[in-house]
Design a protein around this motif. Structure first.
Motif, PDB file in Angstrom:
ATOM      1  N   ILE A 269      17.065  -9.019  31.564  1.00 56.62           N
ATOM      2  CA  ILE A 269      15.960  -9.183  32.512  1.00 56.62           C
ATOM      3  C   ILE A 269      14.695  -9.553  31.753  1.00 56.62           C
ATOM      4  N   GLN A 270      13.821 -10.257  32.445  1.00 54.37           N
ATOM      5  CA  GLN A 270      12.571 -10.708  31.838  1.00 54.37           C
ATOM      6  C   GLN A 270      11.349 -10.101  32.518  1.00 54.37           C
ATOM      7  N   GLN A 271      11.572  -9.474  33.654  1.00 55.75           N
ATOM      8  CA  GLN A 271      10.438  -8.915  34.400  1.00 55.75           C
ATOM      9  C   GLN A 271      10.850  -7.601  35.045  1.00 55.75           C
ATOM     10  N   ILE A 272       9.932  -6.636  35.055  1.00 59.67           N
ATOM     11  CA  ILE A 272      10.128  -5.429  35.849  1.00 59.67           C
ATOM     12  C   ILE A 272       8.963  -5.327  36.837  1.00 59.67           C
ATOM     13  N   LYS A 273       9.289  -4.850  38.038  1.00 58.07           N
ATOM     14  CA  LYS A 273       8.275  -4.658  39.068  1.00 58.07           C
ATOM     15  C   LYS A 273       8.076  -3.156  39.271  1.00 58.07           C
ATOM     16  N   ILE A 274       6.862  -2.712  39.055  1.00 58.86           N
ATOM     17  CA  ILE A 274       6.546  -1.292  39.233  1.00 58.86           C
ATOM     18  C   ILE A 274       6.577  -0.976  40.724  1.00 58.86           C
ATOM     19  N   ASP A 275       7.329   0.038  41.093  1.00 58.28           N
ATOM     20  CA  ASP A 275       7.460   0.419  42.488  1.00 58.28           C
ATOM     21  C   ASP A 275       6.102   0.767  43.084  1.00 58.28           C
ATOM     22  N   ARG A 276       5.934   0.392  44.344  1.00 57.68           N
ATOM     23  CA  ARG A 276       4.645   0.611  45.010  1.00 57.68           C
ATOM     24  C   ARG A 276       4.293   2.097  45.099  1.00 57.68           C
ATOM     25  N   GLY A 277       5.322   2.976  45.094  1.00 59.61           N
ATOM     26  CA  GLY A 277       5.029   4.404  45.130  1.00 59.61           C
ATOM     27  C   GLY A 277       4.238   4.852  43.922  1.00 59.61           C
ATOM     28  N   PHE A 278       4.582   4.322  42.740  1.00 61.92           N
ATOM     29  CA  PHE A 278       3.815   4.632  41.537  1.00 61.92           C
ATOM     30  C   PHE A 278       2.409   4.063  41.638  1.00 61.92           C
ATOM     31  N   VAL A 279       2.316   2.846  42.173  1.00 60.98           N
ATOM     32  CA  VAL A 279       1.016   2.189  42.280  1.00 60.98           C
ATOM     33  C   VAL A 279       0.101   2.960  43.225  1.00 60.98           C
TER      34      VAL A 279
END
Length: 450
Positions: free
Chosen positions: A363-373
């Motif tokens: 993988i080249q990208q991870i998306k931080i879950d909106r719950g953490f944000v």
């Protein structure tokens, strides 16, 4: 998948229709009203121990109502069933012990609780829910089959006991009939919903909308393609309502293929226009799609047919893929990566990933879950957690994109922590393709892109 892009949602709306949520709300108030009525009766008699039990019923009903109002419907229903089951058992042991003049009837409520539990189980499979159903049925059998004498039995006047027996029998039977009707109505609704969903793909009722993804300067660098269902009969149906049903019906491979093909056609058109050539497009891929034997060939053929640039295509996978055959997943992702496609891990931190798997996945990208944000600015612990997630992404040489960003405070905190890509309502809601392209056309562009 950008859940913020799906519109405001709650735990309730993800599995329950609005009609059912309203029904549960009024049902919880009805429980409180019943408890209040009996509390008044027993307060007049002076049986304060029974009044305390009635107060517990009132509190249960109001608590359920409060939880549902705050969007915690699933937890509210489970808690309600557990509390009402306990109350029904206590009533059967203390207040409603069978005599020669009046049989026990309070155990009928256990059938009602089990029926409502089954209806809830059909919407969201849960071991806890299944256990509650089993306990209700077991308690019903025991209370129906044995007198179960208790040293704490309260003896009522005959007139009150007989009247209460009739009232509870009528009320419990009426509610049980209503719950059976609700189950039948729900089965019919799901059957119609399934037929409409199967027809939607062939009737061209699906539509893609695009939510912007931006860089540190808030310049648009791409978009996530999000699915919408515009049903002639139902209006706009939220993905969180129809996608789980599509998964159950085995339609996600076909629907996901349609999304990928439409997205690639969009990328191909962007590639012809200098202003749009830099844009990437993220497309969600379900575990069932990825594990389908023909998925790689389909992706390859779609890229050839549409002439889309694979380097601008991002396939978003959820962490649920990690519970499948890991070796097969890794091999398949390597072959997709060899086509030039970017692989992104969506909702990072909410599922099953471990650092050992992350190192192996191409993988080249991870998306931080909106719950953490959403929690990032609330406490120092949440802030530290988000910073660590971003640091892990950088240590693994992955791009890090934060989704669900809604405030400048969140943006600033994420940027200071090293995040460089963002998505959320702060930068733009999901929009039609024409609106998205108009947005990009009117953005000031760096000289390198001009």
């Amino acid at each position: 998948m950008a859940r913020s892009a799906l519109g405001p949602s709650s735990a309730a709306s993800s599995h329950y229709s609005t009609r059912m949520v309203v029904a549960y709300r009024y049902g919880s108030l009805a429980i409180a009203a019943i408890g209040l009525g009996w509390a008044v009766v027993f307060a007049v008699i002076g049986w304060w121990g029974v009044v305390a039990l009635d107060i517990a019923i009132i509190a249960t009903g109001l608590a359920i109502y409060g939880l549902i109002r705050r969007g915690h419907l699933t937890f509210g229903l489970l808690a309600a069933q557990a509390a009402l089951m306990l109350i029904a058992i206590i009533m059967g042991l203390v207040l409603d012990v069978p005599t020669t003049d009046a049989p026990r009837v309070s155990h009928l409520y256990l059938l009602l609780i089990a029926a409502l539990g089954y209806l809830n189980y059909q919407r969201e499979n849960s071991r806890i829910q299944l256990a509650l159903i089993g306990l209700c049925l077991l308690a019903f059998v025991v209370l129906a089959s044995a007198p179960l004498a208790s040293p704490y039995v309260l003896t009522m006047p005959d007139s009150l006991r007989v009247g209460g027996t009739w009232a509870n029998a009528i009320f419990a039977t009426t509610l049980l009939a209503a719950s059976v009707h609700a189950m039948q109505a729900e089965f019919v609704r799901k059957d119609r919903f399934s037929r409409d969903l199967m027809a939607a793909l062939w009737n061209d009722e699906f539509q893609l909308v695009f939510q912007p993804q931006v860089d540190l300067a808030r310049a648009t660098i791409g978009a996530e393609a999000l699915l919408r269902w515009n049903s002639p009969q139902r209006g706009t149906v939220s993905p969180i309502e129809f996608i789980p049903q599509a998964e159950k019906l085995g339609l996600m491979i076909a629907i996901g293929g349609w999304v990928l093909e439409k997205g690639c056609y969009t990328l191909a058109q962007w590639g012809k226009i200098p202003q749009f050539r830099h844009l990437t497009l993220s497309v969600n891929v379900s575990a069932s799609q990825l594990m389908h034997a023909d998925f790689e060939n389909f992706v390859r053929d779609t890229l050839v047919k549409t002439r889309a640039n694979p380097r601008q295509l991002i396939l978003e996978l959820t962490e649920s893929i990690l519970v499948t055959d890991m070796e097969l997943v890794i091999a398949r992702l390597h072959r997709l990566r060899a086509l030039g496609i970017t692989i992104s891990l969506d909702d990072f931190g909410t599922g099953f990933s471990s650092l050992s798997y992350l190192r192996r996945l191409p993988i080249q990208q991870i998306k931080i879950d909106r719950g953490f944000v959403q929690d990032a600015a609330s406490t120092s612990q949440s802030t530290s957690l988000v910073k660590n997630v971003i640091r892990i992404g950088h240590d693994l040489d992955h791009d890090v994109l934060a989704e669900g960003v809604e405030t400048m405070e969140q943006h600033t905190l994420l940027a200071q922590a090293g995040c460089t890509q963002f998505q959320g309502y702060l930068y733009g809601r999901p929009m039609a393709l024409a609106d998205f392209e108009h947005r990009v056309e009117n953005e000031p562009r760096p000289a390198a892109q001009a």
